[in-house]
Design a protein around this motif. Structure first.
Motif, PDB file in Angstrom:
ATOM      1  N   ARG A 133      28.713 127.839 -21.787  1.00 46.05           N
ATOM      2  CA  ARG A 133      30.092 127.613 -21.337  1.00 46.05           C
ATOM      3  C   ARG A 133      30.695 126.517 -22.208  1.00 46.05           C
ATOM      4  NH1 ARG A 133      30.395 125.895 -15.577  1.00 46.05           N
ATOM      5  NH2 ARG A 133      28.490 124.780 -16.093  1.00 46.05           N
ATOM      6  N   VAL A 134      31.882 126.750 -22.712  1.00 48.22           N
ATOM      7  CA  VAL A 134      32.503 125.840 -23.675  1.00 48.22           C
ATOM      8  C   VAL A 134      33.850 125.342 -23.162  1.00 48.22           C
ATOM      9  CG1 VAL A 134      33.384 125.577 -26.027  1.00 48.22           C
ATOM     10  CG2 VAL A 134      31.396 127.050 -25.599  1.00 48.22           C
ATOM     11  N   ARG A 135      33.980 124.025 -23.097  1.00 49.57           N
ATOM     12  CA  ARG A 135      35.258 123.377 -22.781  1.00 49.57           C
ATOM     13  C   ARG A 135      35.821 122.860 -24.090  1.00 49.57           C
ATOM     14  NH1 ARG A 135      39.505 120.873 -22.384  1.00 49.57           N
ATOM     15  NH2 ARG A 135      40.250 119.754 -20.540  1.00 49.57           N
ATOM     16  N   PHE A 136      37.077 123.203 -24.397  1.00 52.09           N
ATOM     17  CA  PHE A 136      37.676 122.790 -25.663  1.00 52.09           C
ATOM     18  C   PHE A 136      37.750 121.273 -25.775  1.00 52.09           C
ATOM     19  CE2 PHE A 136      40.384 126.761 -26.842  1.00 52.09           C
ATOM     20  CZ  PHE A 136      39.228 127.535 -26.776  1.00 52.09           C
ATOM     21  N   GLN A 181      33.593 136.549 -33.180  1.00 53.46           N
ATOM     22  CA  GLN A 181      32.692 135.471 -33.571  1.00 53.46           C
ATOM     23  C   GLN A 181      33.514 134.200 -33.825  1.00 53.46           C
ATOM     24  OE1 GLN A 181      29.225 135.676 -33.980  1.00 53.46           O
ATOM     25  NE2 GLN A 181      29.322 137.749 -33.142  1.00 53.46           N
ATOM     26  N   VAL A 182      33.018 133.075 -33.328  1.00 52.28           N
ATOM     27  CA  VAL A 182      33.672 131.788 -33.560  1.00 52.28           C
ATOM     28  C   VAL A 182      32.636 130.770 -34.007  1.00 52.28           C
ATOM     29  CG1 VAL A 182      35.546 132.194 -31.905  1.00 52.28           C
ATOM     30  CG2 VAL A 182      33.420 131.099 -31.129  1.00 52.28           C
ATOM     31  N   LYS A 183      33.119 129.671 -34.573  1.00 54.65           N
ATOM     32  CA  LYS A 183      32.259 128.558 -34.950  1.00 54.65           C
ATOM     33  C   LYS A 183      32.558 127.382 -34.020  1.00 54.65           C
ATOM     34  CE  LYS A 183      33.848 128.733 -39.186  1.00 54.65           C
ATOM     35  NZ  LYS A 183      34.067 128.449 -40.617  1.00 54.65           N
ATOM     36  N   LEU A 184      31.519 126.677 -33.622  1.00 52.55           N
ATOM     37  CA  LEU A 184      31.668 125.544 -32.716  1.00 52.55           C
ATOM     38  C   LEU A 184      31.149 124.257 -33.352  1.00 52.55           C
ATOM     39  CD1 LEU A 184      30.305 127.017 -29.343  1.00 52.55           C
ATOM     40  CD2 LEU A 184      32.661 127.071 -30.175  1.00 52.55           C
ATOM     41  N   ASN A 185      31.895 123.188 -33.124  1.00 53.51           N
ATOM     42  CA  ASN A 185      31.370 121.857 -33.412  1.00 53.51           C
ATOM     43  C   ASN A 185      31.230 121.174 -32.060  1.00 53.51           C
ATOM     44  OD1 ASN A 185      30.658 119.376 -34.526  1.00 53.51           O
ATOM     45  ND2 ASN A 185      32.779 118.723 -34.727  1.00 53.51           N
ATOM     46  N   ILE A 186      30.018 121.212 -31.498  1.00 53.11           N
ATOM     47  CA  ILE A 186      29.780 120.680 -30.158  1.00 53.11           C
ATOM     48  C   ILE A 186      29.644 119.164 -30.228  1.00 53.11           C
ATOM     49  CG2 ILE A 186      28.252 120.732 -28.156  1.00 53.11           C
ATOM     50  CD1 ILE A 186      27.436 123.564 -29.020  1.00 53.11           C
ATOM     51  N   ARG A 194      29.234 121.983 -19.148  1.00 54.25           N
ATOM     52  CA  ARG A 194      29.846 122.745 -20.234  1.00 54.25           C
ATOM     53  C   ARG A 194      29.740 121.963 -21.538  1.00 54.25           C
ATOM     54  NH1 ARG A 194      35.682 123.568 -17.467  1.00 54.25           N
ATOM     55  NH2 ARG A 194      35.464 121.290 -17.582  1.00 54.25           N
ATOM     56  N   LYS A 195      29.572 122.693 -22.638  1.00 59.74           N
ATOM     57  CA  LYS A 195      29.561 122.060 -23.946  1.00 59.74           C
ATOM     58  C   LYS A 195      31.013 121.827 -24.378  1.00 59.74           C
ATOM     59  CE  LYS A 195      25.132 122.130 -24.243  1.00 59.74           C
ATOM     60  NZ  LYS A 195      24.385 120.859 -24.053  1.00 59.74           N
ATOM     61  N   VAL A 196      31.299 120.609 -24.768  1.00 60.79           N
ATOM     62  CA  VAL A 196      32.643 120.261 -25.243  1.00 60.79           C
ATOM     63  C   VAL A 196      32.640 120.451 -26.756  1.00 60.79           C
ATOM     64  CG1 VAL A 196      34.407 118.462 -25.349  1.00 60.79           C
ATOM     65  CG2 VAL A 196      32.874 118.601 -23.357  1.00 60.79           C
ATOM     66  N   ALA A 197      33.551 121.299 -27.245  1.00 63.51           N
ATOM     67  CA  ALA A 197      33.455 121.674 -28.658  1.00 63.51           C
ATOM     68  C   ALA A 197      34.815 121.935 -29.290  1.00 63.51           C
ATOM     69  CB  ALA A 197      32.600 122.935 -28.800  1.00 63.51           C
ATOM     70  N   GLU A 198      34.871 121.663 -30.593  1.00 66.65           N
ATOM     71  CA  GLU A 198      35.987 122.136 -31.404  1.00 66.65           C
ATOM     72  C   GLU A 198      35.685 123.592 -31.737  1.00 66.65           C
ATOM     73  OE1 GLU A 198      37.181 117.943 -33.609  1.00 66.65           O
ATOM     74  OE2 GLU A 198      36.168 119.507 -34.749  1.00 66.65           O
ATOM     75  N   VAL A 199      36.686 124.450 -31.607  1.00 68.98           N
ATOM     76  CA  VAL A 199      36.479 125.897 -31.781  1.00 68.98           C
ATOM     77  C   VAL A 199      37.291 126.379 -32.972  1.00 68.98           C
ATOM     78  CG1 VAL A 199      36.634 128.159 -30.673  1.00 68.98           C
ATOM     79  CG2 VAL A 199      36.146 126.125 -29.293  1.00 68.98           C
ATOM     80  N   LEU A 202      36.371 132.368 -37.859  1.00 73.36           N
ATOM     81  CA  LEU A 202      35.518 132.454 -39.036  1.00 73.36           C
ATOM     82  C   LEU A 202      36.248 132.066 -40.316  1.00 73.36           C
ATOM     83  CD1 LEU A 202      33.371 135.660 -38.382  1.00 73.36           C
ATOM     84  CD2 LEU A 202      32.941 133.281 -37.737  1.00 73.36           C
ATOM     85  N   ASP A 203      37.591 132.203 -40.311  1.00 74.33           N
ATOM     86  CA  ASP A 203      38.353 131.818 -41.505  1.00 74.33           C
ATOM     87  C   ASP A 203      38.711 130.336 -41.510  1.00 74.33           C
ATOM     88  OD1 ASP A 203      40.351 131.585 -39.615  1.00 74.33           O
ATOM     89  OD2 ASP A 203      41.657 133.122 -40.465  1.00 74.33           O
ATOM     90  N   GLY A 204      38.198 129.586 -40.514  1.00 77.24           N
ATOM     91  CA  GLY A 204      38.431 128.147 -40.455  1.00 77.24           C
ATOM     92  C   GLY A 204      39.598 127.730 -39.587  1.00 77.24           C
ATOM     93  N   THR A 205      40.373 128.694 -39.069  1.00 82.28           N
ATOM     94  CA  THR A 205      41.505 128.367 -38.196  1.00 82.28           C
ATOM     95  C   THR A 205      41.037 127.583 -36.986  1.00 82.28           C
ATOM     96  OG1 THR A 205      42.704 130.355 -38.880  1.00 82.28           O
ATOM     97  CG2 THR A 205      43.389 129.314 -36.820  1.00 82.28           C
ATOM     98  N   PHE A 206      41.668 126.437 -36.739  1.00 79.43           N
ATOM     99  CA  PHE A 206      41.301 125.536 -35.644  1.00 79.43           C
ATOM    100  C   PHE A 206      42.095 125.952 -34.410  1.00 79.43           C
ATOM    101  CE2 PHE A 206      41.423 120.791 -34.241  1.00 79.43           C
ATOM    102  CZ  PHE A 206      40.417 121.029 -33.334  1.00 79.43           C
ATOM    103  N   VAL A 207      41.422 126.532 -33.427  1.00 76.20           N
ATOM    104  CA  VAL A 207      42.097 127.113 -32.262  1.00 76.20           C
ATOM    105  C   VAL A 207      42.895 126.067 -31.491  1.00 76.20           C
ATOM    106  CG1 VAL A 207      41.752 128.336 -30.089  1.00 76.20           C
ATOM    107  CG2 VAL A 207      40.374 128.942 -32.086  1.00 76.20           C
ATOM    108  N   GLN A 208      42.305 124.887 -31.262  1.00 78.12           N
ATOM    109  CA  GLN A 208      43.023 123.844 -30.530  1.00 78.12           C
ATOM    110  C   GLN A 208      44.328 123.465 -31.218  1.00 78.12           C
ATOM    111  OE1 GLN A 208      39.618 124.075 -30.537  1.00 78.12           O
ATOM    112  NE2 GLN A 208      38.699 122.459 -29.294  1.00 78.12           N
TER     113      GLN A 208
END
Length: 275
Positions: A133-136, A181-186, A194-199, A202-208
């Motif tokens: 579970r991921v919290r932004f 598919q996404v990349k996480l920096n937890i 929940r894991k707090v992460a930057e989401v 794959l192209d590097g777009t920062f969702v937040q």
């Protein structure tokens, strides 16, 4: 000195390399998630008195996303998890960039989106199909209705909160979809586990950044110290404010943390009145 086969020779040095991608504080112990270059996931346990002596590791946040090497420790299975317990500072080595050629880069570490819960919470699965579970990190979006009572509320403040919460969720669903598919920096684990992460896509777009820039999320300054991309979201918010986009153009909007605080106070008052 005998080797692993019992014959004279040099001892074999156990070595595990990988990337730190998660951290939890457990009393006086630091617990890190290590994604190994052998495709295995490890839990690295480091007592505070040992961690404080490790070179190039001033604090737990500073080594998030760092490539490391762990030597002279054999993993032990604990509840199905490969656990590595550090007993000496020199067993945990933070690698310099030029030393990381043989360690997988973060661009290769992806997670599959399993569910989108609301504007700032999702569920993903890792390479071992474990659900996370991921919290932004960095941001906070308005709350979404969680019950029939929420859906049918006549309270103007609640209706406004849920309206913006639903809009943030809808926008997030247009950015990332189940199966993507996404990349996480937890960077942390919250009180709900929940894991707090930057989401990132794959192209590097920062969702937040997208949500904040469009005025559908606010910078969560109370926890901004855990946000490696703080300057990015702060700049995005400044632009959204200037243009009065979405929540910034709504004079009735209540910041989600203030709304939650009010609801908690009301709930506590109601409970005390029933006693």
């Amino acid at each position: 000195m005998s080797g692993p086969d019992g014959k004279p020779g040099s001892p074999t040095q156990t070595e595990i390399s990988g990337k730190i991608n998660g951290w939890t504080k457990k009393g006086e112990v630091e617990s890190f998630k290590l994604l190994g270059e052998d495709k295995k996931i490890y839990e690295v346990i480091i007592p505070d008195n040992i961690f404080n002596k490790i070179p190039d590791a001033p604090n737990p946040i500073s080594i998030q996303g760092k490539n490391v090497k762990i030597i002279n420790i054999k993993p032990k299975k604990q509840g199905g998890i490969n656990q590595l317990t550090i007993t000496e500072p020199n067993q945990f080595i933070v690698l310099k960039d030029e030393q990381s050629n043989n360690v997988p880069k973060s661009s290769n570490l992806t997670y599959q989106v399993k569910q989108i819960n609301d504007g700032d919470t999702i569920a993903v699965t890792d390479t071992s199909n474990q659900e996370i579970r991921v919290r932004f990190a960095c941001v906070d979006t308005a709350e979404t209705p969680k019950s029939e009572s929420d859906n049918n509320t006549n309270n103007p403040t609640d209706k406004n909160q849920f309206s913006w919460g639903n809009k943030a969720k809808e926008r997030l669903e247009s950015i990332i979809k189940v199966g993507d598919q996404v990349k996480l920096n937890i960077v942390d684990t919250d009180r709900f586990g929940r894991k707090v992460a930057e989401v990132r896509l794959l192209d590097g777009t920062f969702v937040q950044q997208i949500l904040v820039k469009e005025g559908l999320a606010m910078v969560y300054r109370q926890y901004l110290k855990n946000c490696a991309s703080a300057s990015i979201v702060e700049q995005a918010e400044a632009e959204a404010k200037q243009q009065r986009l979405n929540i910034w153009g709504d004079s009735q909007f209540t910041a989600p943390w203030d709304w939650r605080s009010t609801k908690r106070s009301q709930s506590q008052k109601k409970s005390s009145n029933q006693i």
